[in-house]
Design a protein around this motif. Sequence first.
Motif, PDB file in Angstrom:
ATOM      1  N   LEU A 245      11.858 -33.399  25.641  1.00  0.00           N
ATOM      2  CA  LEU A 245      10.624 -33.574  26.402  1.00  0.00           C
ATOM      3  C   LEU A 245       9.432 -33.422  25.474  1.00  0.00           C
ATOM      4  N   LEU A 246       8.645 -34.481  25.380  1.00  0.00           N
ATOM      5  CA  LEU A 246       7.462 -34.491  24.530  1.00  0.00           C
ATOM      6  C   LEU A 246       6.257 -34.953  25.344  1.00  0.00           C
ATOM      7  N   ALA A 247       5.085 -34.460  24.979  1.00  0.00           N
ATOM      8  CA  ALA A 247       3.868 -34.838  25.699  1.00  0.00           C
ATOM      9  C   ALA A 247       3.425 -36.245  25.335  1.00  0.00           C
ATOM     10  N   ASN A 248       3.636 -36.633  24.073  1.00  0.00           N
ATOM     11  CA  ASN A 248       3.234 -37.969  23.621  1.00  0.00           C
ATOM     12  C   ASN A 248       1.782 -38.283  23.978  1.00  0.00           C
ATOM     13  N   GLY A 249       0.903 -37.303  23.755  1.00  0.00           N
ATOM     14  CA  GLY A 249      -0.515 -37.518  23.980  1.00  0.00           C
ATOM     15  C   GLY A 249      -0.993 -37.230  25.385  1.00  0.00           C
ATOM     16  N   LYS A 250      -0.082 -36.988  26.316  1.00  0.00           N
ATOM     17  CA  LYS A 250      -0.474 -36.672  27.689  1.00  0.00           C
ATOM     18  C   LYS A 250      -0.712 -35.173  27.827  1.00  0.00           C
ATOM     19  N   PRO A 251      -1.365 -34.740  28.914  1.00  0.00           N
ATOM     20  CA  PRO A 251      -1.600 -33.306  29.116  1.00  0.00           C
ATOM     21  C   PRO A 251      -0.297 -32.523  29.094  1.00  0.00           C
ATOM     22  N   SER A 252      -0.314 -31.375  28.426  1.00  0.00           N
ATOM     23  CA  SER A 252       0.921 -30.607  28.273  1.00  0.00           C
ATOM     24  C   SER A 252       0.812 -29.199  28.838  1.00  0.00           C
ATOM     25  N   GLY A 253      -0.216 -28.929  29.635  1.00  0.00           N
ATOM     26  CA  GLY A 253      -0.305 -27.649  30.309  1.00  0.00           C
ATOM     27  C   GLY A 253      -0.629 -26.479  29.406  1.00  0.00           C
TER      28      GLY A 253
END
Length: 457
Positions: A245-253
């Motif tokens: 599981l990677l954020a790939n630039g999206k919000p990651s909390g």
Amino acid sequence: MDLFSVSNGSNNAHVLLVSYPAQGHVAPFMKLSHLLSACGAKVTLVTTQSKHARIVDQEQGPVSIVSVPDGLESEDDRKDVTKLSQSIIRVMPVYVEELIKKINQNEEQGDQKITCVVADSLCGWALELADKFGIKRAMFFTAAPGSLALTLHIPKLIQAGIINLDGAVRKNDNVELSPNLPTLSPAEFMWNNPGHPSLQKIMFEYVKSVNQTVELSDWVLCNWFQGLDPSADHLLPNIIPVGPLLANGKPSGNFWSEDLTCLSWLDRQPPGSVIYAAFGSTSVFSQHQFNELALGLELVGRPFLWVVRPDLSNGNSNDYPNGFTQSVANIGRMVQWAPQEKVLAHPSLACYLTHCGWNSTMEGLSMGVPFLCWPYCADQFYNKSCICEDWKVGLCLSKDENGIITRHEIKKKVEELLSSDGIRKNALNMKALAQESVSPGGSSSKSLEYFVNQIKG
């Protein structure tokens, strides 16, 4: 195209995700939320009000974040795991039940009614609620496969006389939980904390509760991939690996603001030169150990990027050794929090000095970076064994007779790690396996599509 992105014209799956309110849990839940959304599901993520206020990137993206009280007052110490967990169990179910009723009784929602609850392994009560409403149920296990195998084998460990009913170790024997999974020593049991028997007992009860949550689950989602541990698929008939599981630039909390200026600093460093030192959200060092770490990074003489949380050392004040900041001004960079995936993927990185948290381990594996391991607690010791002994992508630091990892040990192990062509090769091979699993048609990509199809209304 985003990883896991699929063409899905139907949008009649609505997933309610319930995470335990800790950085190491919220982050993978956030990443999973975005992947489910990319597969066409409507996603609502539940967290506590205190943690919702700390999520710095919460307003972006399609994931709806809903906060509920955790039952504690603003002045209460939320680092007291026992107090927080007891309050959550007492208070949160009431609010989450009302949330489910509100969503599913709203006629305007139509096919957007909740079709599946995905609960943290420490929040089994959320799956009890789902069962009450006739909603499909999935547990999300955020740690390593061996850690899940350990929880499933607790009754057998008691029966074999390896541990007592309270989790205390009786036999110091290694345990093989599965033929293709690394063996576990009692020192690697997640709850093992012989210096604090009351805390050990509490942690053991939490770990045992995972078995009950598994029994409530139609599926068990896990942050790993088939190429990492083939036997993980056989731990349970309903297990679904969806990692890395990677954020790939999206919000990651994130609970801390990322210092993006460190990326431009990395741009100025030679390829394969930088030591990245980061110890997650919970590791705490004594002032003596903090000083040895600082002086060790200085002694190595390489560029380093060090993530220094405000509470990384005892007393919540990070006092560097005299003259340290001036001495390392030309080679070192200290930040409170870093954009970790981008840092690990940067061509200037040489190695990752890490606490071996599972999220960080998966990110490092995905980027092909060699590890220098410094575990702090819980499952991190087992993760260290996987990294060093089984996958052979890193080395472990050793404590001296006083329980301190010295500056000289740090220098020695960094030099040994970076001179190993074998470790570098193994790390790059692991990166290729990770990328393959999340590519279109890869094992984790197909598993996620399968899951979304199963939970449609």
